[in-house]
Motif scaffolding. Structure first.
Motif, PDB file in Angstrom:
ATOM      1  N   LEU A 152      22.100  43.652  31.545  1.00 33.50           N
ATOM      2  CA  LEU A 152      23.338  43.997  31.460  1.00 33.50           C
ATOM      3  C   LEU A 152      24.386  43.133  30.558  1.00 33.50           C
ATOM      4  CD1 LEU A 152      24.355  44.111  35.312  1.00 33.50           C
ATOM      5  CD2 LEU A 152      23.788  45.873  33.817  1.00 33.50           C
ATOM      6  N   THR A 153      23.417  42.328  29.867  1.00 31.11           N
ATOM      7  CA  THR A 153      24.139  41.426  28.837  1.00 31.11           C
ATOM      8  C   THR A 153      23.639  41.561  27.400  1.00 31.11           C
ATOM      9  OG1 THR A 153      22.624  39.605  29.257  1.00 31.11           O
ATOM     10  CG2 THR A 153      24.753  39.799  30.378  1.00 31.11           C
ATOM     11  N   LEU A 154      22.574  42.402  27.154  1.00 31.80           N
ATOM     12  CA  LEU A 154      21.796  42.469  25.846  1.00 31.80           C
ATOM     13  C   LEU A 154      22.937  43.317  25.024  1.00 31.80           C
ATOM     14  CD1 LEU A 154      18.163  43.276  26.510  1.00 31.80           C
ATOM     15  CD2 LEU A 154      19.462  41.298  26.313  1.00 31.80           C
ATOM     16  N   ASN A 155      22.788  43.180  23.740  1.00 32.67           N
ATOM     17  CA  ASN A 155      23.933  43.993  22.735  1.00 32.67           C
ATOM     18  C   ASN A 155      23.362  45.222  22.478  1.00 32.67           C
ATOM     19  OD1 ASN A 155      25.792  44.311  21.050  1.00 32.67           O
ATOM     20  ND2 ASN A 155      24.816  42.976  19.294  1.00 32.67           N
ATOM     21  N   THR A 156      23.076  46.214  23.513  1.00 31.07           N
ATOM     22  CA  THR A 156      22.928  47.418  23.427  1.00 31.07           C
ATOM     23  C   THR A 156      24.056  48.406  23.555  1.00 31.07           C
ATOM     24  OG1 THR A 156      22.171  47.539  25.577  1.00 31.07           O
ATOM     25  CG2 THR A 156      20.499  47.407  23.629  1.00 31.07           C
ATOM     26  N   GLU A 157      24.946  47.908  24.344  1.00 32.96           N
ATOM     27  CA  GLU A 157      26.029  48.593  24.575  1.00 32.96           C
ATOM     28  C   GLU A 157      27.298  47.840  23.780  1.00 32.96           C
ATOM     29  OE1 GLU A 157      26.643  49.868  28.730  1.00 32.96           O
ATOM     30  OE2 GLU A 157      24.585  48.842  28.978  1.00 32.96           O
ATOM     31  N   LYS A 158      27.456  48.320  22.617  1.00 32.29           N
ATOM     32  CA  LYS A 158      28.312  47.459  21.734  1.00 32.29           C
ATOM     33  C   LYS A 158      29.813  47.449  22.150  1.00 32.29           C
ATOM     34  CE  LYS A 158      25.709  46.378  18.094  1.00 32.29           C
ATOM     35  NZ  LYS A 158      25.431  45.277  17.529  1.00 32.29           N
ATOM     36  N   HIS A 159      30.105  48.086  23.020  1.00 33.10           N
ATOM     37  CA  HIS A 159      31.767  48.482  23.103  1.00 33.10           C
ATOM     38  C   HIS A 159      32.075  47.900  24.351  1.00 33.10           C
ATOM     39  CE1 HIS A 159      32.022  49.864  19.226  1.00 33.10           C
ATOM     40  NE2 HIS A 159      30.981  50.866  19.678  1.00 33.10           N
ATOM     41  N   LEU A 160      31.462  47.251  25.009  1.00 31.14           N
ATOM     42  CA  LEU A 160      31.839  46.561  26.595  1.00 31.14           C
ATOM     43  C   LEU A 160      33.073  46.106  26.573  1.00 31.14           C
ATOM     44  CD1 LEU A 160      28.708  44.793  28.107  1.00 31.14           C
ATOM     45  CD2 LEU A 160      29.922  46.713  28.746  1.00 31.14           C
ATOM     46  N   PHE A 161      33.514  45.303  25.400  1.00 31.78           N
ATOM     47  CA  PHE A 161      34.591  44.637  25.404  1.00 31.78           C
ATOM     48  C   PHE A 161      35.738  45.217  24.581  1.00 31.78           C
ATOM     49  CE2 PHE A 161      31.101  41.689  26.200  1.00 31.78           C
ATOM     50  CZ  PHE A 161      31.445  41.235  27.539  1.00 31.78           C
ATOM     51  N   ALA A 162      35.642  46.619  24.570  1.00 30.52           N
ATOM     52  CA  ALA A 162      36.602  47.442  23.553  1.00 30.52           C
ATOM     53  C   ALA A 162      37.982  47.231  24.175  1.00 30.52           C
ATOM     54  CB  ALA A 162      36.154  48.599  23.385  1.00 30.52           C
TER      55      ALA A 162
END
Lengths: 603, 603
Positions: free
Chosen positions: A593-603
């Motif tokens: 859940l913390t890997l940089n695969t979902e780039k926009h988690l903190f959009a």
């Protein structure tokens, strides 16, 4: 409440009984010392701390070091302390006789520094960094550098610093851009360094900076970094000190450790800054890291010391402050009764015991690792030395991190014990809370330490360090099983060792598949898991020593003292160790859940 | 990075979608409001906060409120804010039309205050306490008191305070000794109060203190405490304000919230301080506690707000700060690559996600409890009102405590994201960390709240509140089971509810045997256990609403927004909920280690 910042009995019990300083003193390297002389020396450090350190603790916070007219103004006690440090051997303690030092065991050096830091953590750093800088020169520098700098530094006349961080290169030292251009026997240095502790202060005769820089044409990354001695003032042809173009351009005001100056330095602003290479070119980071174990133990020790000072301050308060009534067994309170002291409320006792197990356990870990350091250097056979070196390596990130992270928790509980007064500047707890916060950042953040532990130390030499460590813990478990009352705790620790194996098997699965990103993603929760178990081992050792003393009617300490240690051990096993159950669930959970695969988690 | 202290979309999603403000607005009491007007109002509060609150946040810390020449000097923005609060309805919002207010739902009042507190937590307290003081007068005071004080207070012309604490009576209010002696229609007040927030400031026309005191001859303990209105200035016979012998004798300098003054007041130093009784004699503490649910939600809300501001500050930093390189899947780093932004490091993402789940979950809990408050007052049938009252009662200690305690953890992680800069005064994170520390102390410490939860709320009406709460959670679980992707999480929450029953059965064993001291000894770990599960429920609700919106292609928010909420829910269940396993071990452990049986544990 004056001077209640440390309890020397516990320090001595941990040093002499639990961690068996005697064995270290029996090595040839330390043959001039015995337990008695060490005990006396430590008592004199406590006396010194009472008089020269603790009285200035609050005022160094209230009148912080600050940059003014191109200089850093520090509390007058800084210069006095450096001088006293020279006289009392705080500076020469760790060095060999050959280097002009007192050849003290690392355990004793740390014990002395710990006492000082419990009294006032704003001052010892000035000496600590001077020692660190001198150690680099002694170990890797040539005779010219040794002769020129080390005697002045050991005498407390000149200070030393470590200049690593640059604005763009903090955790990532490979990005250092400060340059060194050959110029005869020396180099022209050019660049800037930030966060330099003890980097400058008004009235200092000289400051000897140990600077990481790149020689022109060196390879990129960490392989192209060299180490230089760059004094603020250099000797001219006549042997007089002249300015070496090291400029203090500002400082950093901080939330804590405000008496310990943090500076921003320019080297070679006028193209006239000379540096002298230490050792070979491009070996700078390696040299730095060879001294890093000691520096990291020192940060953990400092955090343990701050939390210890806070612990005693909150115990003192709890013993004097009446508030509320004791809850009777029946749940009733009797308003006509006198108020009770808050130390009698179970929730306050829980907070104080939590502080006790964190602080005393942390100090135990400091002694354990410095013992490994001593044995890795002083034992006669190479194999044993190598063994203790590996044990030191694997526990270094833990001794840096546990006292820092859990020290914050500990002091936070100390503040809570005081209620509203804990938040007020008139009480010292809030200062401890502000001071300790840096510990989890200094010398490699918790994230960096955790990656070091899991990614490097656990796996080093095919897991040999971990294997040796497990053997040490198993020995402690076996020895404890001989005591009926310790059996359930020893078994519990044994089951946690097995759980560690399970967790590691699960994590290693990622590494085996070549997925190092996944392997290391939860390194920080792993650090919390692992260090919580290491501390259970420490408490089992402490409890067992106390139990043995009770059985053998050893009167070195009071019966109550031993019983309290056993009680604290039980508290740790009841209230702290169970955390590892939930942490193991986290570590074995397969979701990423913390890997940089979902780039926009903190959009 | 300007003004990145809140994300309004999340606030609206929680308020309108997850917590269904619509149902509240459909009640007769709130019929003049609709969702659209509320959304616009909240946007205007955000605009106001951008202009009038956030720009002063740092300077109120750097120039703290302080006592000088018998007066408290505060930042000039305090008076401007009070006035604006009158004009914008911040002060009159919660009051009924009958009382001259705007009759807004509690949910909306909290949403507005939350926005303001994310921008600057040093100011809203001045209004919050004025509202609290006016509420006591409106609910329990006679017409004379209402007419004299309430209009001025609602207009922001006069401030209000709550005067509870005395030097010997903080957590233990039964020990209050301030006296009230009948004198015609009023009373002569005599005593001192400490820790009085907003207690005085230069330029305030009047300050209306709501003071707990004992009428001469009243019974000992909490049963003899009455409530009085004691203004700093009273009206003389001609209707002019004259001094009422309320003296500010000093202030408390604090580690945080330094713009929010904390004062030490003397009442009747010259024997000329008049107070007016509110309601009946000896009912003072009861009145205070009738308003306490709101005050405790407010503290939790403030903590959630501070942590939210800190979260956005650390996200902003992480998105802009390059440091190190991304670890490749293979474990290699390439030094020739550009540095990556730190937001791409898994450990930084873990810290930011931890902040996200704590802060957004805390705000969700604030809306949930204020929704219960609204429904308990506005639903047409008495039985439903009673149900929501009980739900409010049981969750009040939780909404006070979870955002406070975990908010500290959250901001602490926010500091860590910034590395060395986090510790430096140039960056705002350290201020958030100092500010939030008080939350776990204000309005009843965590220890007090935990005893309230376990000792009073869980057991009240034979466990009825807990039964109702379990039903609410079960409904959420049932509804979630309909979504395939939520099933494992819903089942996990279900198993934690069962674990709660087991833990409570174990603890209740002590109470059944009449051993209340044992029953309550671990109330604080129970609070941590219980609130961690409550938050899992909150996240399941948030995730389910997001999932429903994705399925129904609801475009109120972006797809990414919904996906991020689901991701955060998963994070909470993976990284936070497992804590409860270890906590349940602690709570069911039969050893008693904190009771006051071993007197000399800290000898």
């Amino acid at each position: 409440m004056a001077n209640t910042y440390i309890e020397m009995e516990t320090l001595k019990f941990l040093l002499f009984n639990v961690h068996d300083l005697k064995t270290v003193l029996e090595q040839e390297q330390f043959e001039e010392y015995d337990e008695e002389s060490i005990a006396m020396m430590l008592d004199s450090v406590k006396d010194f701390s009472d008089k020269e350190l603790y009285p200035y603790y609050r005022e160094m916070d209230e009148n912080p070091a600050h940059f003014k007219d191109g200089e850093i103004i520090v509390h007058p006690q800084v210069k006095k302390y450096m001088k006293a440090g020279g006289e009392m051997g705080f500076l020469s303690g760790p060095f060999s006789y050959e280097a002009g030092g007192m050849q003290m065991p690392s355990m004793v050096v740390h014990a002395s520094a710990f006492i000082q830091e419990t009294a006032n953590n704003h001052l010892p750093g000035y000496i600590g960094l001077t020692v660190g800088a001198a150690e680099l020169i002694v170990h890797f520098g040539n005779q010219f550098l040794k002769d020129t700098y080390v005697p002045k530094m050991m005498a407390g006349e000149w200070s030393g610093t470590m200049c690593l961080t640059e604005p763009q290169a903090g955790s990532s030292l490979s990005d250092i851009v400060t340059t060194a251009v050959p110029n005869g026997d020396s180099y022209k240095i050019n660049g800037q360094k930030i966060f330099i502790s003890g980097g400058d202060y008004k009235g200092a005769e000289n400051i000897v900076h140990l600077v990481l820089a790149r020689i022109k044409g060196a390879p990129a990354g960490t392989k192209g970094i060299s180490l230089f001695v760059v004094p603020k003032n250099r000797f001219d042809a006549d042997g007089n000190l002249e300015y070496n173009d090291v400029t203090t351009v500002g400082d950093f005001q901080k939330m804590g450790q405000r008496g310990y100056c943090t500076t921003h330095l320019f080297f070679g602003d006028k193209e006239d800054c000379t540096g002298w290479l230490v050792g070979e070119p491009n070996q700078g980071l390696k040299y730095m890291f060879l001294m890093m174990n000691g520096a990291r133990i020192a940060v953990g020790r400092g955090a343990a010391a701050i939390a210890t000072g806070a612990y005693h301050a909150s115990v003192s308060y709890a013993k004097e402050r009446p508030q509320g009534r004791e809850l009777q067994r029946t749940g009733k309170k009797d308003a006509s009764q006198e108020q009770t002291l808050i130390i009698n409320h179970p929730d306050v006792r829980r907070m104080l015991l939590l502080q006790k197990v964190i602080t005393e356990g942390s100090l135990s870990l400091v002694f354990l690792t410095s013992r490994y350091q001593d044995l890795s250097q002083s034992l006669p056979d190479a194999e044993s030395r190598a063994k203790y070196k590996l044990l030191l390596e694997i526990l270094t990130p833990v001794v840096k991190t546990y006292p820092s992270e859990m020290g914050i928790t500990s002091v936070n509980n100390g503040v809570q014990v005081l209620g509203g007064y804990g938040f007020c500047s008139d009480y010292i707890l809030q200062q401890y809370l502000r001071d300790i916060r840096i510990s989890a950042i200094y010398e490699g953040t918790t994230g960096i330490q955790s990656q070091d532990l899991l990614g490097r130390k656990i796996t080093m030499e095919n897991g040999k360090a971990l294997k040796l460590l497990s053997e040490e813990i198993m020995n402690s478990i076996k020895e404890s099983m001989a005591h009926e009352s310790l059996k359930p705790l020893a078994e519990k620790l044994g089951s946690k060792l097995e759980l560690t194996q399970k967790v590691l098997q699960s994590l290693m699965g990622y590494a085996m598949k070549g997925d190092y990103q996944r392997f290391l993603a939860d390194a920080t929760p792993f650090m919390e898991f692992f260090s919580t178990i290491i501390m259970a081992w420490q408490w089992l050792d402490i409890g067992r020593e106390a139990q043995k003393a009770l059985v053998s009617a050893d009167t070195s300490f009071s019966t109550e003292f031993y019983e309290n240690k056993i009680h604290a051990m039980q508290f740790y096993f009841k209230y702290e160790l169970p955390k590892t159950t939930g942490l193991s669930e986290i570590l074995m959970d397969k979701q990423a859940l913390t890997l940089n695969t979902e780039k926009h988690l903190f959009a």
